[in-house]
Design an enzyme around this catalytic site. Structure first.
Site, short mmCIF file in Angstrom:
data_model
loop_
_atom_site.label_atom_id
_atom_site.label_comp_id
_atom_site.label_asym_id
_atom_site.label_seq_id
_atom_site.Cartn_x
_atom_site.Cartn_y
_atom_site.Cartn_z
N THR A 57 0.88 -1.19 0.11
CA THR A 57 -0.11 0.10 0.11
C THR A 57 0.78 1.32 0.05
O THR A 57 2.01 1.28 0.28
CB THR A 57 -0.72 0.08 1.29
OG1 THR A 57 -1.69 1.22 1.18
CG2 THR A 57 -0.23 0.01 2.44
N TYR A 66 -1.98 0.37 9.83
CA TYR A 66 -2.19 -0.29 8.64
C TYR A 66 -1.00 -0.23 7.76
O TYR A 66 -0.55 -1.37 7.25
CB TYR A 66 -3.28 0.24 7.97
CG TYR A 66 -3.44 -0.23 6.39
CD1 TYR A 66 -3.72 -1.56 6.16
CD2 TYR A 66 -3.37 0.81 5.59
CE1 TYR A 66 -3.61 -1.89 4.81
CE2 TYR A 66 -3.69 0.45 4.10
CZ TYR A 66 -3.79 -0.88 3.83
OH TYR A 66 -3.84 -1.00 2.52
#
Length: 344
Positions: A117, A142
């Site tokens: 990501t 995250y």
């Protein structure tokens, strides 16, 4: 030889399973169905209900199938949730990736494509496309969980006959142009899905978090990439690894961003409908602007995006949302029940 798709019943994973089958690959899907759907898995794929962190399940899959490569999509992705439940993210995203990589190496699987990501970069100057060598300073658990997974894969590749490509996603959006799958999770936090639901009357409106960012209109700017282009990059990554390519980390984005307000206006234009927009304070962990420099993916993987147009992205997302609305109630629910029942 088969390709294992973890999280293959989810949004991106189901698109990947269809794309692999379209390319003539033999596909095995592993998904625990926490956010995915059994009906989203293509009928031609072999399906296993289970968790990536289940060693026995992984051993069974490797015994029963000749797995040659793994495309790893399973994981948790909601940034605010990662802030309030960080240990769950480190378990599901980091620990389970370690278990999967270890099982792959033990089974002799040499090719591994990992869903990473852009959140690994943290915040960046406005309108500056980020390159893979930029500092990795995640602002939330995250992003940290994905960066830790990248580091593990890098070390594993250095120690074993094992190579990987980690694709750092920017904002994935849109749906399969053929209408076979799309983002179907109830309560999804993706901006475009929320806006499409609002346009079709499925929710009262859209809440914009943060209007005081250092961007041209004060709202967050993101590089929105069509999901079909993203799975295309995975196909190219798989071909790259099969051609004896070295381990690689590469961005997947178009190189330009759109603000939250610009996306909302695009949905209003495409749907010809108005909906309520309310402004709220920033969310913890959100960055102001993240836009990709995808030169590595284009040059080393040979990736050529085909859906680089916000209008087209919105059009496919709206079409899928219309499909979900049409199937609501007895239609979609009964279809889900039939497919789930047929799976067990």
């Amino acid at each position: 030889m088969a390709v294992l798709v973890t999280g293959g019943a989810g949004y991106i994973g189901s698109h990947m399973a269809w794309a692999l089958l379209d390319a003539g690959e033999d596909v095995v899907v592993l998904d625990r169905l926490s956010t995915g759907f059994r009906w989203a898995v293509p009928p031609a794929a072999r399906f296993y209900l289970g968790d990536v962190g289940d060693r026995d399940m992984l051993a069974q899959i490797f015994v029963e199938n000749e797995i040659e490569a793994i495309l790893h999509f399973a994981g948790s992705i909601v940034v605010p949730q990662s802030v309030t439940h960080p240990l769950e993210y480190y378990e599901n995203n980091t620990s389970n990736t370690r278990l999967l990589a270890a099982a792959a190496i033990e089974a002799g699987v040499r090719h591994f494509v990992f869903s990473s990501t852009a959140a690994v970069y943290g915040d960046l100057p406005d309108d500056t496309p980020v390159v893979e060598t930029a500092p990795t300073l995640p602002k939330n658990p995250y992003g940290q969980s994905k960066l830790m997974s990248e580091l593990m894969l890098k070390d594993a590749a250095a120690a074993h006959d094992f190579r990987f490509v980690a694709l750092r996603y920017f904002n994935v959006a849109g749906a399969d142009p053929a209408g076979r799958t799309g983002l179907s999770t109830e309560g999804a936090t993706h901006l475009l899905k929320i806006a499409c639901e609002a346009a079709l009357g499925q929710r009262p409106g859209v809440e914009v978090y943060g209007t005081d960012y250092p961007t041209h209109d004060g709202t967050g700017v993101r590089d929105y990439i069509h999901v079909s282009d993203l799975v295309g990059a995975h196909l190219m990554a798989l071909r790259y690894l099969r051609s004896d390519g070295k381990s690689l980390i590469a961005n997947c984005g178009y190189g330009r961003g759109y603000s939250v307000l610009e996306v909302l206006e695009a949905v209003k234009r495409a749907s010809a409908r108005e909906f309520s927009v309310t402004h709220s304070p920033r969310r913890v962990g959100d960055a102001a602007c993240v836009v990709a420099n995808s030169t590595l993916a284009r040059e080393l993987l040979g990736w050529v995006p085909r859906h680089d147009d916000l209008g087209q992205i919105v059009k496919t997302a709206l079409a899928w949302e219309h499909t979900l609305v049409e199937r609501q109630g007895t239609g979609l629910d009964s279809m889900r029940r039939r497919l789930v029942a047929a799976a067990f």
